[in-house]
Scaffold this active site. Structure first.
Site, PDB file in Angstrom:
ATOM      1  N   HIS A  40      33.139  -5.970  10.867  1.00 49.29           N
ATOM      2  CA  HIS A  40      32.323  -4.612  11.658  1.00 49.29           C
ATOM      3  C   HIS A  40      32.708  -4.960  13.338  1.00 49.29           C
ATOM      4  O   HIS A  40      33.342  -5.290  13.585  1.00 49.29           O
ATOM      5  CB  HIS A  40      31.023  -5.713  11.317  1.00 49.29           C
ATOM      6  N   GLU A  83      27.513 -12.716   5.714  1.00 44.94           N
ATOM      7  CA  GLU A  83      28.338 -13.860   6.701  1.00 44.94           C
ATOM      8  C   GLU A  83      28.285 -14.974   6.496  1.00 44.94           C
ATOM      9  O   GLU A  83      26.536 -15.529   6.128  1.00 44.94           O
ATOM     10  CB  GLU A  83      27.645 -13.378   8.200  1.00 44.94           C
TER      11      GLU A  83
END
Length: 209
Positions: free
Chosen positions: A9, A82
């Site tokens: 990201h 994550e």
């Protein structure tokens, strides 16, 4: 044969201090949004057949412009979250050293068997992400799929798929830049690494734990 383009990201508001952002939903910076726009420019001519992202907003907001550029709807899969850093969430390494110095030293020596206290075991994270890729490969055996996820998750996933000891993920893959692209090919259950950490257009280097 399915190709996957794994993208970290865009830059977040915690990057300036290099804080550990696992499951914490941290916003993109203006530069992070620029990185998402640059990814969209690349994606428009990349021949993508699908786009998926982690549920966290920093990943979804990075994936959204690319999906729009390709005329695709970005899917969201919880297996792309994550790694959960437990008591390390939101802290810098210096702050961890003050709060739990022995556990941090053990983590730096072996980040898998001595993962951060209260956090997710990296092996579990690697396995869930690999399950996601295997499922997508079965669904699109000739696909070219963009996945927007996170630094530690991508690095442990690469070790898992390529047969590298998981504890070496920080040594073998020492950094993964925001917006950078890593390409894999999965064919007959075997994984090939085609490229790693290819720079995002117009992206500057970001801090990486």
């Amino acid at each position: 044969m399915t190709d996957f383009i794994l993208v970290r990201h865009g830059e977040t508001v915690w990057h300036a201090e290099n804080r550990y952002a696992g499951r914490t939903d941290v916003a993109l910076t203006d530069h992070g949004r620029e990185q998402a726009a640059a990814l969209a420019t690349w994606a428009a001519t990349a021949g993508l057949t699908a786009i998926w992202s982690s549920p966290l907003s920093r990943a979804r907001q990075t994936a959204a412009p690319a999906a729009e550029a390709c005329g695709l709807t970005a899917g969201v899969d919880e297996r792309l979250y994550e790694v959960d850093f437990g008591q390390g969430e939101g802290l810098t390494r210096d702050e961890m050293r003050r709060r739990f110095p022995e556990q941090l030293a053990a983590f730096l020596a072996d980040p898998v068997e001595h993962h951060l206290p209260g956090g997710e075991h990296p092996r579990h994270a690697a396995e869930r992400a690999a399950d996601c890729l295997a499922e997508l490969a079965r669904a699109q055996p000739h696909g070219r799929i963009l996945l927007v996820a996170h630094s530690t998750l991508v690095r442990v996933l690469l070790c898992h798929l390529l047969g590298i000891p998981l504890a070496d993920y920080r040594r073998v893959f020492p950094r993964l830049d925001n917006g950078a692209r890593t390409e894999l090919r999965i064919e007959n259950g075997q994984t090939a690494l085609l490229s790693f950490n290819a720079p995002a257009p117009a992206a500057r280097t970001a801090a990486l734990h």
